[in-house]
Design an enzyme around this catalytic site. Structure first.
Site, short mmCIF file in Angstrom:
data_model
loop_
_atom_site.label_atom_id
_atom_site.label_comp_id
_atom_site.label_asym_id
_atom_site.label_seq_id
_atom_site.Cartn_x
_atom_site.Cartn_y
_atom_site.Cartn_z
N SER A 131 0.86 -1.20 0.00
CA SER A 131 0.00 0.00 0.00
C SER A 131 0.89 1.24 0.00
O SER A 131 2.03 1.18 0.49
CB SER A 131 -0.85 0.02 1.28
OG SER A 131 -1.51 1.26 1.42
N TYR A 168 -1.50 -0.71 10.35
CA TYR A 168 -1.58 -0.89 8.89
C TYR A 168 -0.32 -0.32 8.22
O TYR A 168 0.34 -1.00 7.44
CB TYR A 168 -2.84 -0.20 8.36
CG TYR A 168 -3.14 -0.49 6.91
CD1 TYR A 168 -3.60 -1.76 6.53
CD2 TYR A 168 -2.99 0.47 5.92
CE1 TYR A 168 -3.89 -2.04 5.20
CE2 TYR A 168 -3.27 0.20 4.59
CZ TYR A 168 -3.73 -1.06 4.23
OH TYR A 168 -4.01 -1.34 2.92
N1 LIG Z 1 -8.57 -0.64 -1.22
C1 LIG Z 1 -7.54 0.15 -1.07
O1 LIG Z 1 -7.66 1.37 -1.17
C2 LIG Z 1 -6.17 -0.43 -0.80
C3 LIG Z 1 -5.07 0.41 -0.96
C4 LIG Z 1 -3.80 -0.10 -0.78
C5 LIG Z 1 -3.63 -1.43 -0.47
N2 LIG Z 1 -4.72 -2.24 -0.32
C6 LIG Z 1 -4.45 -3.65 -0.03
O2 LIG Z 1 -5.00 -4.45 -1.05
C7 LIG Z 1 -5.27 -5.76 -0.54
C8 LIG Z 1 -6.65 -6.19 -0.98
O3 LIG Z 1 -7.61 -5.39 -0.32
P1 LIG Z 1 -8.95 -4.84 -1.00
O4 LIG Z 1 -8.86 -3.38 -0.98
O5 LIG Z 1 -9.19 -5.54 -2.28
O6 LIG Z 1 -10.01 -5.20 0.13
P2 LIG Z 1 -11.15 -6.29 0.31
O7 LIG Z 1 -11.72 -6.05 1.65
O8 LIG Z 1 -12.06 -6.26 -0.86
O9 LIG Z 1 -10.34 -7.66 0.28
C9 LIG Z 1 -9.57 -8.12 1.35
C10 LIG Z 1 -9.46 -9.63 1.20
O10 LIG Z 1 -8.58 -10.13 2.20
C11 LIG Z 1 -9.18 -11.27 2.79
N3 LIG Z 1 -8.71 -11.44 4.15
C12 LIG Z 1 -8.56 -10.51 5.12
N4 LIG Z 1 -8.12 -11.07 6.26
C13 LIG Z 1 -7.99 -12.40 6.00
C14 LIG Z 1 -7.58 -13.52 6.77
N5 LIG Z 1 -7.20 -13.40 8.05
N6 LIG Z 1 -7.57 -14.74 6.18
C15 LIG Z 1 -7.94 -14.89 4.89
N7 LIG Z 1 -8.33 -13.87 4.11
C16 LIG Z 1 -8.35 -12.65 4.67
C17 LIG Z 1 -10.68 -10.97 2.75
O11 LIG Z 1 -11.44 -12.15 2.90
C18 LIG Z 1 -10.80 -10.36 1.37
O12 LIG Z 1 -10.89 -11.36 0.39
C19 LIG Z 1 -5.08 -5.67 0.96
O13 LIG Z 1 -3.83 -6.21 1.32
C20 LIG Z 1 -5.10 -4.17 1.23
O14 LIG Z 1 -4.37 -3.83 2.39
C21 LIG Z 1 -5.98 -1.76 -0.46
#
Ligand SMILES: NC(=O)c1ccc[n+]([C@@H]2O[C@H](COP(=O)([O-])OP(=O)(O)OC[C@H]3O[C@@H](n4cnc5c(N)ncnc54)[C@H](O)[C@@H]3O)[C@@H](O)[C@H]2O)c1
Length: 253
Positions: A141, A154
């Site tokens: 991120s 985070y």
């Molecule tokens: N959305 C944003 O703005 C953003 C920005 C930067 C980074 N990210 C990163 O991108 C990645 C994906 O996130 P997203 O935004 O698609 O969110 P999201 O909430 O749609 O997806 C998160 C996924 O992680 C899984 N997950 C979380 N904890 C878990 C666990 N203990 N065991 C198994 N699965 C688990 C959830 O089931 C889900 O499928 C993450 O690592 C997040 O930190 C997101």
């Protein structure tokens, strides 16, 4: 097809960016072992992939559990006979100022964002080394480099993940490439949960959009396209790199 007959494990595949990466990789001919928590969403994803002629299996579980990560790698070998790459994408926010954050939330956030990559990769790297080829993509991120209110666990865990990616690139070259992706605000459930830490959540989302030079939030597909590039032979001279994908937010002073 850029990933024809290649086997990938993708965590956090039931939602957001993980789901978009799974659909993109399947479209490009990859065989997938998918991880997430929701059985229902996982089954829906597997049928969507199947309808488009792709092959995938979904295993619900907790990425904080070393045995679960072992199972994902064993299933990849069992179902498809090999493993070509891993996308460590599952993540959580663990919101709260440091002084109010309990130890369990801190540990769970590091567990999900960092330890899970350790558990999965210590199983996956030897299997990929056996084939003398492999790709690792870590979804970190911009929070690795930029502060967000009430996101101490985070920000710190994502910085650790970026550092881990660079280090692994060194130890596992030349056969295995390891790169990190650092998204800015991407329109997923996690982004909306993150906004809750701001005094005015709706305003925070609006401001996030305005802060981009390209004047829009990212879509999961934007990140999936970068993941595809890094997973493919097009990125064959790229390892140990950190890719910001944020609509230009980090370019601002
Ligand atoms: N959305 C944003 O703005 C953003 C920005 C930067 C980074 N990210 C990163 O991108 C990645 C994906 O996130 P997203 O935004 O698609 O969110 P999201 O909430 O749609 O997806 C998160 C996924 O992680 C899984 N997950 C979380 N904890 C878990 C666990 N203990 N065991 C198994 N699965 C688990 C959830 O089931 C889900 O499928 C993450 O690592 C997040 O930190 C997101």
């Amino acid at each position: 097809m850029k990933l024809h007959n290649q086997t990938f494990i993708i965590t956090g595949a039931s939602s957001g960016m993980g789901k978009a990466i799974a659909l993109e990789f399947a479209h490009q001919g990859a065989h997938l072992v998918l991880s997430g928590r929701s059985e229902e969403k996982g089954n829906e994803l597997v049928s969507a992939i199947q309808k488009r002629g792709g092959h995938s299996f979904y295993f619900p579980g907790n990425v904080n559990d070393p045995d679960y990560n072992k199972l994902l790698v064993m299933e990849a070998e069992k179902k498809f006979g090999k493993l070509d790459g891993v996308v460590c994408n599952a993540g959580m926010l663990g919101l709260g100022k440091l002084t109010v954050l309990d130890k369990e939330t801190w540990r769970e956030t590091f567990g999900t964002n960092v330890d899970a990559a350790f558990f999965l990769l210590r199983q996956a790297l030897p299997v990929m080394e056996k084939n003398t080829r492999g790709v690792v993509i870590l979804n970190a991120s911009i929070a690795a480099f930029k502060s967000f209110p009430e996101h101490p666990a985070y920000c710190a865990s994502k910085a650790a993940l970026v550092a881990l990616g660079k280090q692994l690139a060194l130890d596992y070259a030349p056969h295995i490439r390891v790169n990190s992706i650092c998204p800015g605000p991407v329109d997923t459930p996690l982004l909306h949960d993150s906004a809750v830490a701001f005094p005015e959540p709706d305003k925070a989302l609006e401001n996030a959009e305005k802060a981009t030079l390209l004047k829009r939030l990212g879509q999961p597909q934007d990140v999936a396209k970068l993941a595809l590039f890094l997973a493919s032979e097009d990125a064959s001279w790229i390892t140990g790199s950190v890719f910001t994908i944020d609509g230009g937010i980090m370019a601002r002073s």
